[in-house]
Motif scaffolding. Structure first.
Motif, PDB file in Angstrom:
ATOM      1  N   ARG A 109       1.568  -0.829  -0.186  1.00 43.63           N
ATOM      2  CA  ARG A 109       0.211   0.446   0.074  1.00 43.63           C
ATOM      3  C   ARG A 109       0.789   1.759  -0.027  1.00 43.63           C
ATOM      4  O   ARG A 109       2.580   1.380   0.866  1.00 43.63           O
ATOM      5  N   ALA A 110       0.236   2.318  -0.509  1.00 47.07           N
ATOM      6  CA  ALA A 110       1.231   3.338  -0.564  1.00 47.07           C
ATOM      7  C   ALA A 110       0.533   4.440  -0.678  1.00 47.07           C
ATOM      8  O   ALA A 110      -0.983   4.670  -1.064  1.00 47.07           O
TER       9      ALA A 110
ATOM     10  N   GLU B 204      -0.447  13.233  -0.903  1.00 43.22           N
ATOM     11  CA  GLU B 204      -2.459  12.187  -1.221  1.00 43.22           C
ATOM     12  C   GLU B 204      -2.979  12.453  -0.114  1.00 43.22           C
ATOM     13  O   GLU B 204      -4.021  12.063   0.326  1.00 43.22           O
ATOM     14  N   GLY B 205      -2.384  12.230   1.020  1.00 44.88           N
ATOM     15  CA  GLY B 205      -2.208  11.396   2.402  1.00 44.88           C
ATOM     16  C   GLY B 205      -2.451  10.646   2.589  1.00 44.88           C
ATOM     17  O   GLY B 205      -2.833   9.600   3.551  1.00 44.88           O
ATOM     18  N   SER B 206      -3.857   9.405   1.540  1.00 46.50           N
ATOM     19  CA  SER B 206      -4.922   8.496   1.655  1.00 46.50           C
ATOM     20  C   SER B 206      -3.862   7.425   1.368  1.00 46.50           C
ATOM     21  O   SER B 206      -2.977   7.336   0.435  1.00 46.50           O
TER      22      SER B 206
ATOM     23  N   ASP C  72      -6.780   1.087  -9.694  1.00 50.77           N
ATOM     24  CA  ASP C  72      -7.846   2.419  -9.491  1.00 50.77           C
ATOM     25  C   ASP C  72      -7.029   3.347  -9.273  1.00 50.77           C
ATOM     26  O   ASP C  72      -8.236   4.532  -8.258  1.00 50.77           O
ATOM     27  N   TYR C  73      -6.605   3.454  -9.742  1.00 50.41           N
ATOM     28  CA  TYR C  73      -5.961   5.011  -9.051  1.00 50.41           C
ATOM     29  C   TYR C  73      -4.699   5.610 -10.581  1.00 50.41           C
ATOM     30  O   TYR C  73      -4.769   4.979 -11.620  1.00 50.41           O
TER      31      TYR C  73
ATOM     32  N   GLY D 152       7.940  13.708  -9.614  1.00 51.41           N
ATOM     33  CA  GLY D 152       7.872  14.740  -8.755  1.00 51.41           C
ATOM     34  C   GLY D 152       7.512  14.216  -7.065  1.00 51.41           C
ATOM     35  O   GLY D 152       7.918  14.710  -6.351  1.00 51.41           O
ATOM     36  N   GLN D 153       6.186  13.068  -7.178  1.00 50.57           N
ATOM     37  CA  GLN D 153       5.419  13.232  -5.630  1.00 50.57           C
ATOM     38  C   GLN D 153       7.037  12.366  -4.938  1.00 50.57           C
ATOM     39  O   GLN D 153       7.108  11.444  -5.822  1.00 50.57           O
ATOM     40  N   VAL D 154       6.522  12.604  -3.450  1.00 50.39           N
ATOM     41  CA  VAL D 154       7.703  11.220  -2.750  1.00 50.39           C
ATOM     42  C   VAL D 154       5.988  10.764  -2.448  1.00 50.39           C
ATOM     43  O   VAL D 154       5.275  10.592  -1.744  1.00 50.39           O
ATOM     44  N   MET D 155       6.571   9.966  -2.344  1.00 56.69           N
ATOM     45  CA  MET D 155       5.713   8.556  -1.131  1.00 56.69           C
ATOM     46  C   MET D 155       6.592   7.777  -0.969  1.00 56.69           C
ATOM     47  O   MET D 155       7.259   6.721  -1.184  1.00 56.69           O
TER      48      MET D 155
END
Length: 317
Positions: A231-232, A237-239, A268-269, A275-278
């Motif tokens: 899960r990421a 995003e936050g969720s 489903d995304y 460029g975002q940190v995940m």
């Protein structure tokens, strides 16, 4: 949580600032696994009972990074991740001691007199295998003796899971050999990595499985090559979003690649993550990485992996 960077010996300004008595856990704490948590929770508990700040003293970079001793490569919990977890554990003050070649040669006596005592420690809490000073010459018994009554020392016994001692070395081996379930059980949480989403070869998009390719933010311990249910979430995003991740060298398409590539397909995304940190939590190891005879065979296996990962993630919801 206040973070204080230290170098040896402690400078006068830090001594003045640190004048309030405190309880401190001392150690490297790479991994912040259940054994470390037992040391830290003991320190926090004593601090709360006595109405004192709960501190933690750790070292950066990792001593084995500096002296090159032992089988060591990468961090289970890089410094930024460690800081977040320690704040959640109730630490009020985090002392980060610069570990360099000169500091590695400091005697146990000098470490206590020139660093620990100036920090006004009332109680030091350490693990059963705690060592300090040049060549690890000091232990908990010596720490108590060298303090000459200025502070008490509490030693926390080994933390056992199913009769086995929890340790960072065991967790590293488990991750590197595909025993993710053991690693997560000993950590007390899912092993996680963080990375910036970068542009890749975009092959996943062409075959119906777009992926977020990660450039790791820190030198993490690299898990076994293969496919994982994950899960990421991105910092923006936050969720959490369920998905499947491949850690590998793309043997179906390439030869000679040695640096693993981290590719995350989120279910489903479709939003733009470049460029975002995940942050990616690794929930379950599905299979080893394979070299397939054709792209079609690869696609078929990716479909199977996605179905299995969806089921795994649904079952834990």
């Amino acid at each position: 949580m206040r973070i204080v960077s230290l170098s040896y010996p402690v400078n006068p300004e830090t001594v003045t600032e640190a004048g309030v008595p405190k309880v401190a856990a001392i150690g490297q704490f790479d991994g912040l696994h259940l054994g470390h948590e037992s040391v830290i929770s003991t320190a926090v508990g004593i601090a709360r009972e006595q109405g004192l700040p709960a501190a933690l003293i750790t070292f950066y970079p990792h001593p084995k990074d500096v002296i090159g001793k032992g089988n060591y490569e990468g961090y289970l919990t890089p410094q930024a991740d460690k800081e977040k977890l320690l704040q959640e554990m109730g630490i009020d003050i985090l002392y980060v001691v610069e570990f360099n070649k000169a500091f590695s040669e400091v005697s146990p006596e000098a470490f206590v007199s020139d660093m620990l005592l100036p920090l006004s420690l009332q109680t030091a809490v350490v693990g059963f295998d705690f060592r300090f000073g040049h060549k690890g010459a000091g232990d908990a018994v010596k720490l108590q003796a060298l303090s000459e009554g200025a502070m008490s020392v509490v030693t926390v016994p080994p933390f056992l899971v199913d009769g086995e001692k929890v340790g960072s070395s065991s967790i590293r081996i488990a991750l590197q050999t595909g025993q993710l379930a053991d690693a997560n059980r000993w950590l007390g949480r899912n092993y996680s990595i963080r990375g910036t989403v970068i542009h890749g070869e975009k092959r996943g998009r062409q075959i119906g499985f777009p992926t977020a390719n990660l450039e790791l933010t820190d030198p993490y311990v690299i898990p076994a090559l293969g496919v994982y249910a994950v899960r990421a979430r991105s910092d923006q995003e936050g969720s959490w979003i369920a998905g499947v991740m491949n850690v590998g060298v793309k043997p179906t398409f390439h030869e000679g690649i040695t640096k693993p590539i981290f590719e995350v397909h989120l279910f489903d995304y479709s939003a733009d993550l470049y460029g975002q940190v995940m942050t990616v939590e690794m929930v379950q190891y599905i299979r080893k990485e394979h070299k397939f005879e054709s792209v079609q065979e690869l696609v078929e296996w990716i479909h199977r992996d996605a179905v299995e990962a969806r089921k795994i993630m649904k079952d834990i919801e």
